[in-house]
Design an enzyme around this catalytic site. Structure first.
Site, short mmCIF file in Angstrom:
data_model
loop_
_atom_site.label_atom_id
_atom_site.label_comp_id
_atom_site.label_asym_id
_atom_site.label_seq_id
_atom_site.Cartn_x
_atom_site.Cartn_y
_atom_site.Cartn_z
CB ILE A 88 27.98 -43.96 -42.85
CG1 ILE A 88 29.02 -44.12 -41.74
CG2 ILE A 88 26.66 -44.64 -42.47
CD1 ILE A 88 28.59 -43.54 -40.40
CB THR A 89 25.82 -46.27 -47.87
OG1 THR A 89 25.26 -47.39 -47.17
CG2 THR A 89 27.16 -46.64 -48.49
CB SER A 93 17.08 -40.66 -42.42
OG SER A 93 16.96 -41.88 -43.10
N GLY A 94 17.83 -42.04 -39.92
CA GLY A 94 17.80 -43.29 -39.18
C GLY A 94 19.14 -43.73 -38.60
CE1 TYR A 271 15.18 -53.68 -45.45
CE2 TYR A 271 14.40 -55.58 -44.19
CZ TYR A 271 15.13 -54.41 -44.26
OH TYR A 271 15.83 -53.98 -43.16
#
Ligand code: NDP
Ligand code: PMR
Length: 396
Positions: A88-89, A93-94, A271
């Site tokens: 998992i990159t 966090s989050g 983004y």
């Protein structure tokens, strides 16, 4: 005040999976169009090993032996599935951390946390209560193609099978006045969110293919905000890759624009464009490689996780109002824990093996196959994006 303006029109306009129109209004300086579209809601053997190189820190608590997928290991004689390994990159966090925690708690997964800040990732895993044998932190800075290539080498040295890869990390720079650049000179948001992951996914495809796990998967996290068939995707600035002329020029702001469509720099748009790239890339992987490799390619919108570090660069007022706005007005809010469970489902649920799908969840947290916007499902654009991206990351 701005929140009030939004409140006045939202409840009537917002009902899940229905067409809705909104009046022209403003939320933290964002103006909405009058014609609002549909609302979208929302796995060893035991060889202990320590590897280190001059430039990266790798901690390997356990390394897997390439064993057959199903082993008659339990005393009851029942066949047991070996642990899966998921990379998992951005697991510091989050959403990435919550997913790593959810997977590690099942006892069925070993998580490779691919993170740019080893200490932060280590502290985050500890604070989340993750069993130290359930994860390995390997350094990855997606803002450097060299780092991506080094990561792939390092992860192979662990000698674990690679069963699932989750491209989750992202940066969002809505308040940046000027573009910033990756080590290779690409505008940062598209460089990290798309190009870094594009190279990573391409490099790890052969490892996924070599895995004997029953369902191997490549997951690229997308978002509602890149989909202009939704209300959220129509909040300006809207995603639009245009004819990809900026990308063709290298996104470096020297000989070309830093924006994919060739326009002026806009961090919020960059983004959203990067999320369109993520969703297009997932589908192009599916078209090119699903049959040949047996890998399931998937994307998802996990819900609006309004409390994560993604909004760290936004103005304080936004960070204050955004969570209640999403909780009480759009009702698109989802906690980090719940979002982590959703992504963990896409990683491991035996029923979510269909490839080429963009997953979303309804209010009862049941997953469904969602529709992408016209641009985010444009096969010609996906092909062009693939070919240009290959050139930029040195694969063509
Ligand atoms: P966070 O900021 O909490 O997590 C982002 C992660 O990406 C962090 O671990 C961060 O590392 C990492 N990261 C950033 N830059 C790099 C880099 N150059 N190399 C390696 N890692 C990097 O945000 P979220 O959890 O919200 O975002 C996770 C994903 O979810 C993203 O793909 C985002 O687009 C998506 N998403 C989020 C939504 C939301 O509402 N929050 C909604 C829809 C999709 P570090 O900890 O070191 O900063
Ligand atoms: Mg949005 C109708 C529902 C809805 C949903 C599910 C989201 C999700 N947003 C919705 C609506 C609106 N937003 C409306 C009506 C407005 C104007 C008042 C609005 C505004 C807004 C802003 C300013 N929303 C935002 C921002 C951001 O800066 C976030 C963003 O776009 O980041 C790229 C954002 C988001 N809204 C979402 C989600 C999931 C985000 C985070 C974006 C992401 O991770 O892709």
């Amino acid at each position: 005040m701005a929140l009030q303006a939004a409140t006045s029109f939202l409840p009537s306009a917002l009902s899940a999976r229905k067409e809705g129109s909104v009046k022209d209004s403003a939320f933290l300086g964002v103006r909405l169009p009058a014609d609002g579209p549909r609302l979208e809601t929302s796995a060893l053997g035991l060889r202990t090993k320590r590897v280190s190189t001059s430039s990266v820190a790798i901690r390997a608590q356990a390394a897997a032996v390439s064993s057959p997928t199903v082993t008659p290991a339990s005393p009851s004689g029942k066949k047991t599935l070996r642990k899966g390994t998921a990379i998992i990159t951005g697991a510091s966090s989050g959403l990435g951390l919550a997913t790593a925690k959810a997977l590690s708690e099942t006892g069925k997964w070993h998580v490779i946390m691919a993170c740019r800040d080893f200490l932060k990732a280590s502290r985050a895993a500890k604070a989340a209560g993750m069993d130290k044998d359930s994860f390995t932190i390997v350094h990855l800075d997606l803002a450097s193609l060299d780092s991506v290539r080094q990561f792939v080498k390092n992860v192979r040295q662990l000698e674990m099978p690679i069963d699932v890869v989750v491209c989750n990390a992202a940066v969002y720079q809505p308040t940046a006045k000027e573009p910033s650049y990756t080590a290779d000179g690409f505008e940062m948001s598209v460089g990290v969110n798309h190009l870094g992951h594009f190279l990573l996914a391409r490099e790890l495809l052969s490892d996924l293919q070599a895995s004997d796990y029953p369902s191997k998967r490549l997951i690229i996290v997308g978002s509602i905000t890149g989909n202009t068939n939704t209300l959220a995707g129509n909040v300006p600035p809207k995603a639009n890759l245009g004819d990809l002329r900026g990308l063709a020029g290298g996104l470096n702001g020297v000989g070309s624009s830093v924006m994919i469509d060739g326009g002026e720099f806009d961090g919020a748009k960059a983004y959203k464009d990067s999320k369109v790239c993520n969703m297009l890339t997932m589908q192009e992987f599916h078209r090119r490689y699903h049959e040949e490799t047996g890998v399931t390619f998937a994307s998802l919108y996990p819900g609006c996780i309004a409390t994560t570090g993604l909004f760290r660069e936004h103005i304080p007022l936004f960070r204050l109002l955004f969570p209640p706005f999403q909780k009480y007005i759009t009702k698109g809010y989802v906690s980090e824990e719940e979002a982590g469970k959703r992504l963990a489902q896409v990683v491991s649920d035996p029923s979510l093996t269909k490839s080429g799908v963009y997953w979303s969840w309804n209010k009862n947290s049941a997953s469904f196959e969602n529709q992408l916007s016209e641009e985010a499902s444009d096969a010609d654009k996906a092909k062009k994006l693939w070919e240009l991206s290959e050139k930029l990351v040195g694969l063509a």
